[in-house]
Write a protein that holds these residues in place. Sequence first.
Motif, PDB file in Angstrom:
ATOM      1  N   GLY A  34       0.818  -1.207   0.000  1.00  0.00           N
ATOM      2  CA  GLY A  34       0.000   0.000   0.000  1.00  0.00           C
ATOM      3  C   GLY A  34       0.850   1.254   0.000  1.00  0.00           C
ATOM      4  N   ASN A  35       1.709   1.376   0.983  1.00  0.00           N
ATOM      5  CA  ASN A  35       2.531   2.579   1.142  1.00  0.00           C
ATOM      6  C   ASN A  35       3.778   2.465   0.262  1.00  0.00           C
ATOM      7  N   SER A 137       1.641  -8.792   3.634  1.00  0.00           N
ATOM      8  CA  SER A 137       0.487  -8.563   4.503  1.00  0.00           C
ATOM      9  C   SER A 137       0.422  -9.585   5.622  1.00  0.00           C
ATOM     10  N   THR A 140       2.858  -8.480   8.329  1.00  0.00           N
ATOM     11  CA  THR A 140       2.421  -7.164   8.799  1.00  0.00           C
ATOM     12  C   THR A 140       1.283  -7.289   9.799  1.00  0.00           C
ATOM     13  N   GLY A 208      -7.184  -6.777   9.959  1.00  0.00           N
ATOM     14  CA  GLY A 208      -6.326  -5.753   9.384  1.00  0.00           C
ATOM     15  C   GLY A 208      -6.918  -5.317   8.050  1.00  0.00           C
ATOM     16  N   ARG A 209      -7.322  -4.061   7.958  1.00  0.00           N
ATOM     17  CA  ARG A 209      -7.951  -3.554   6.732  1.00  0.00           C
ATOM     18  C   ARG A 209      -7.114  -2.419   6.146  1.00  0.00           C
ATOM     19  N   GLU A 210      -6.860  -2.495   4.848  1.00  0.00           N
ATOM     20  CA  GLU A 210      -6.085  -1.440   4.168  1.00  0.00           C
ATOM     21  C   GLU A 210      -4.741  -1.216   4.858  1.00  0.00           C
ATOM     22  N   LEU A 211      -4.049  -2.282   5.176  1.00  0.00           N
ATOM     23  CA  LEU A 211      -2.782  -2.178   5.893  1.00  0.00           C
ATOM     24  C   LEU A 211      -1.775  -1.318   5.145  1.00  0.00           C
ATOM     25  N   THR A 212      -1.110  -0.460   5.853  1.00  0.00           N
ATOM     26  CA  THR A 212      -0.076   0.494   5.433  1.00  0.00           C
ATOM     27  C   THR A 212      -0.642   1.657   4.619  1.00  0.00           C
ATOM     28  N   LYS A 213      -1.939   1.688   4.370  1.00  0.00           N
ATOM     29  CA  LYS A 213      -2.528   2.762   3.569  1.00  0.00           C
ATOM     30  C   LYS A 213      -3.102   3.861   4.459  1.00  0.00           C
ATOM     31  N   GLU A 216      -5.820   2.816   7.035  1.00  0.00           N
ATOM     32  CA  GLU A 216      -5.531   1.561   7.732  1.00  0.00           C
ATOM     33  C   GLU A 216      -6.361   1.447   9.003  1.00  0.00           C
ATOM     34  N   GLN A 217      -6.861   0.227   9.232  1.00  0.00           N
ATOM     35  CA  GLN A 217      -7.648  -0.034  10.432  1.00  0.00           C
ATOM     36  C   GLN A 217      -7.292  -1.415  10.966  1.00  0.00           C
TER      37      GLN A 217
END
Length: 301
Positions: A34-35, A137, A140, A208-213, A216-217
């Motif tokens: 993501g990042n 992921s 992470t 883990g949702r939308e990790l590194t973005k 992120e949650q």
Amino acid sequence: MSASFASALAAARDAAAAQHYPQGTLYVVATPIGNLADIGLRALHVLQLVDAVACEDTRHTQALLRAYGIEARALLSVHRHNEAEGAQEIVRRLQLGQRVAYASDAGTPGVSDPGARVVAAVQAAGLRVMPLPGASSVTTVLSATGVEGDAPGFVFFGFLPAKAGERQQAIESLGQESRAVVLLEAPHRIGVLADSLAALGARPLTIGRELTKQFEQIATVTCEAFPAWLQADPSRSRGEFALVLHPVRVQGDGGEALRVLRLLVAELPVKTAVRLAAEITGASRNTLYPAALAMKGEGDS
């Protein structure tokens, strides 16, 4: 390309250029999940060096490379539906002495992503594979759970089967697994996964949702509370998911220990509830603690 990535390319050259990068080698390159800043210096250098970059989606990878200021000499489309044919083209190029990188759309290739067949074909041809570690992921989400149980290690399951019967069998099997289990899911199927996991009751689950973005949650709830957690906010169903089923193994009557714990968590701080539940039921504090956190998370969601 931003000035930041211009500096990163220079740093990659300074840090990695002196190392040996043999010809006729497949370089398995992990890319950010993501990042963009999570790219490795060696990955940046190799992506500039290779004769071709094989990837799932050439448009996605081209945009990624251009963000770093890299123009690939050639992009090869190698995805799940043409992996066998694409592998042979990669082998042909390697036999000619070319360097080829393989990158999936995000994360580490071959881990619930295309790449495994390519690596196997290259190895079968007697050619070299060099992995460049980076974002994943799987690791992470594990690093953010604090899971600890009686059984060491974890199980990587990835995506559950799409067919209902096979998925149900998988859930029943996971319910008996004493180790932590890492699952992956896409946004269009996350509701189905939540309903399936609800059958595991009070077992804690880290989402883990939308990790590194940007959005992120990371949240921990019980499996039975997962559907309600999703429905509480429409935005929670968006993005890619990596989840950890916690390794809960409660000694003695596990159902009774969790019932007592739930009553205590509703009235007391987590540490106090865990201590008292352990004294009352004889269950291990280490196995009750993640369950208590998940129960507390239900009340906070």
